[in-house]
Every structure is written in C-alpha cells, then in structure tokens.
Design a protein around this motif. Structure first.
Motif: not given
Length: 138
Positions: A1-16
């Motif tokens: 779950l933590l990995l999923r959250i971290l990856l999604l946060a990075d995706i949001a930062q990169n792509f919005g």
C-alpha cells in the motif's frame, strides 16, 4: 500500500492530479485483465474456490478483454502521458501475468483466486512503477 501511494504521488507530481486519477482508474481496469489472462491460460488448481467456480473465458472473450484493457490503459494519453510509457506499462503488466501463470503452473499446476488477485495487484503496481520512472524515450 505504501509503495502504491508513493508511486501515485510521484505520478501526480510528474503528470498532474487529473492524470494521476485517470492512471489509477485505467490501471485498475487493465490490471484486472492481467488476472483474467491467468484464468484463460491455466486450469483451476483445486475443485473448489473462486477459480474453480468461475467459468473459463472463451478465447474471443479474452481477446476482447485484452483489447479493451489496451484502450483503457492508453486513455491517460488524453492528459499528456506519453504513448511509449503507457505501452511499456501495459507490456510489463502482460509480462507479469505470463510470469505469474508460469510460476503457478510450475508450483501448483493451475491457478486459484488468490493467485489471480496477487497477479492483479502486482500488475497494477508495476504499471505505476513504469509511469513513475525517470527514464525517457528518445
């Protein structure tokens, strides 16, 4: 779950945030087809449980599901996510499904609902990882 959250946060930062939300929805649909691929490739490992109770998909139904997963998986292009990155993400999902099918066949000669669920989770996280990665295409 933590990995999923971290990856999604990075995706949001990169792509919005809108793109991240669409990626989350697209990955959910496409990764479930990765799990369905196992059901099309392997017999049930037991004579009870979810994998045994579910009907095996017809090859034409599985092909249609795969084509829809590709369309769904490519939908984030509408918000600026690159085609190459999405195609690689989908390819990694398919590879994960095939690898899990090979592992399940070797270990227990079939699949279970738990294996399908694990495949879906792994495929989704790998899709996020590809989209969050820092590599670029030439």
């Amino acid at each position: 779950l933590l990995l999923r959250i971290l990856l999604l946060a990075d995706i949001a930062q990169n792509f919005g945030v809108p793109a991240a939300a669409l990626i989350m929805a697209a990955s959910g649909g496409a990764s479930r087809v990765a799990a369905l691929m196992l059901h099309g490739l392997l017999p049930s490992a037991r004579n009870d449980g979810a994998a045994w109770a579910a009907a095996k998909p017809l090859p034409s139904t599985l092909l249609l599901a795969i084509l829809l997963a590709i369309a769904i998986g490519l939908s984030p292009m509408s918000l600026g996510v690159g085609l190459e990155r999405l195609v690689l993400g989908l390819a990694v999902m398919a590879f994960a499904a095939l690898a899990m099918a090979a592992l399940a066949h070797r270990q227990i000669k079939g699949m279970t609902g738990d294996i399908a669920g694990a495949t879906q989770q792994i495929a989704e996280i790998l899709f996020f990882a590809v989209l969050a990665s820092r590599f670029s295409f030439i």
